[in-house]
Write an enzyme that holds these catalytic residues in place. Structure first.
Site, PDB file in Angstrom:
ATOM      1  N   CYS A  99      56.809  94.885  55.505  1.00 63.41           N
ATOM      2  CA  CYS A  99      55.864  95.907  55.059  1.00 63.41           C
ATOM      3  C   CYS A  99      54.694  95.245  54.307  1.00 63.41           C
ATOM      4  O   CYS A  99      54.696  94.031  54.071  1.00 63.41           O
ATOM      5  CB  CYS A  99      56.574  96.878  54.135  1.00 63.41           C
ATOM      6  N   CYS A 139      65.818  97.761  55.301  1.00 62.49           N
ATOM      7  CA  CYS A 139      64.582  98.172  55.970  1.00 62.49           C
ATOM      8  C   CYS A 139      64.398  97.435  57.287  1.00 62.49           C
ATOM      9  O   CYS A 139      63.529  97.770  58.070  1.00 62.49           O
ATOM     10  CB  CYS A 139      63.380  97.926  55.061  1.00 62.49           C
ATOM     11  N   CYS A 177      61.028  94.232  48.133  1.00 62.31           N
ATOM     12  CA  CYS A 177      60.250  93.541  49.177  1.00 62.31           C
ATOM     13  C   CYS A 177      59.838  92.147  48.698  1.00 62.31           C
ATOM     14  O   CYS A 177      59.745  91.210  49.495  1.00 62.31           O
ATOM     15  CB  CYS A 177      59.005  94.336  49.530  1.00 62.31           C
ATOM     16  N   ASP A 229      63.410  94.412  57.659  1.00 56.88           N
ATOM     17  CA  ASP A 229      62.297  93.471  57.619  1.00 56.88           C
ATOM     18  C   ASP A 229      62.787  92.031  57.531  1.00 56.88           C
ATOM     19  O   ASP A 229      63.813  91.746  56.931  1.00 56.88           O
ATOM     20  CB  ASP A 229      61.370  93.793  56.448  1.00 56.88           C
TER      21      ASP A 229
HETATM   22 FE1  FES Z   1      61.179  96.072  53.847  1.00 58.66          FE
HETATM   23 FE2  FES Z   1      59.207  96.109  52.153  1.00 58.66          FE
HETATM   24  S1  FES Z   1      60.164  97.801  53.057  1.00 58.66           S
HETATM   25  S2  FES Z   1      60.246  94.413  52.906  1.00 58.66           S
END
Ligand code: FES
Length: 145
Positions: free
Chosen positions: A59, A33, A103, A35
């Site tokens: 997120c 993702c 996550c 992140d």
């Molecule tokens: Fe990447 Fe939640 S979608 S940490």
């Protein structure tokens, strides 16, 4: 789809920020993702986590789990902090939707990375702590949810 506790920690995240001259910092990312999570730990001479802050490009679930995880490790010894797993954090939040479980790993991995940094700098061994991965996406495939 999110519990009240998740919404609360997402909307009012605790311990956001950074610590200058932290005892340990850890940054991890999730390649899937994109992140990123960074954790800062301030640890005293008795190996007690005096303060903790986090920053994330993540997120809502990553924000909520990090907020809760930082609350849970604060005041604990570095060894006790190892018990704050992503499962324990999810339980404290009354659960996360299955697609968001990965996550919650960002917070756990970032805390471990920060503990590792602290341990390396101080020449100590934290039982059960392994060298952190900088990218948790492969690890996530093997997890059983
Ligand atoms: Fe990447 Fe939640 S979608 S940490």
């Amino acid at each position: 789809m999110y519990t009240e506790k998740v919404m609360d920690h997402f909307q009012n995240p605790r311990n956001v920020g950074e610590i200058e001259n932290a005892s340990g910092t850890g940054t991890v990312g999730n390649a899937k993702c994109g992140d990123i999570m960074r954790i800062y730990l301030d640890i005293d001479e008795n190996q007690v986590i005096r303060d903790v802050k986090f920053k994330t490009f993540g997120c809502g679930a990553a924000v909520a789990t990090s907020s809760m995880a930082t609350e849970m490790v604060k005041g604990k010894t570095v060894q006790e902090a190892m018990e704050v797993t992503n499962k324990a954090v999810m339980e404290a939040l009354d659960g996360l939707p299955p697609v968001k479980v990965h996550c919650s790993l960002l917070a756990e991995e970032a805390i471990h990375a920060a503990l590792w940094d602290y341990a390396q700098k101080n020449g100590i061994v934290i039982e059960g702590l392994e060298k952190p991965k900088s990218d948790i996406s492969e690890h996530e495939e093997d997890e059983e949810y």
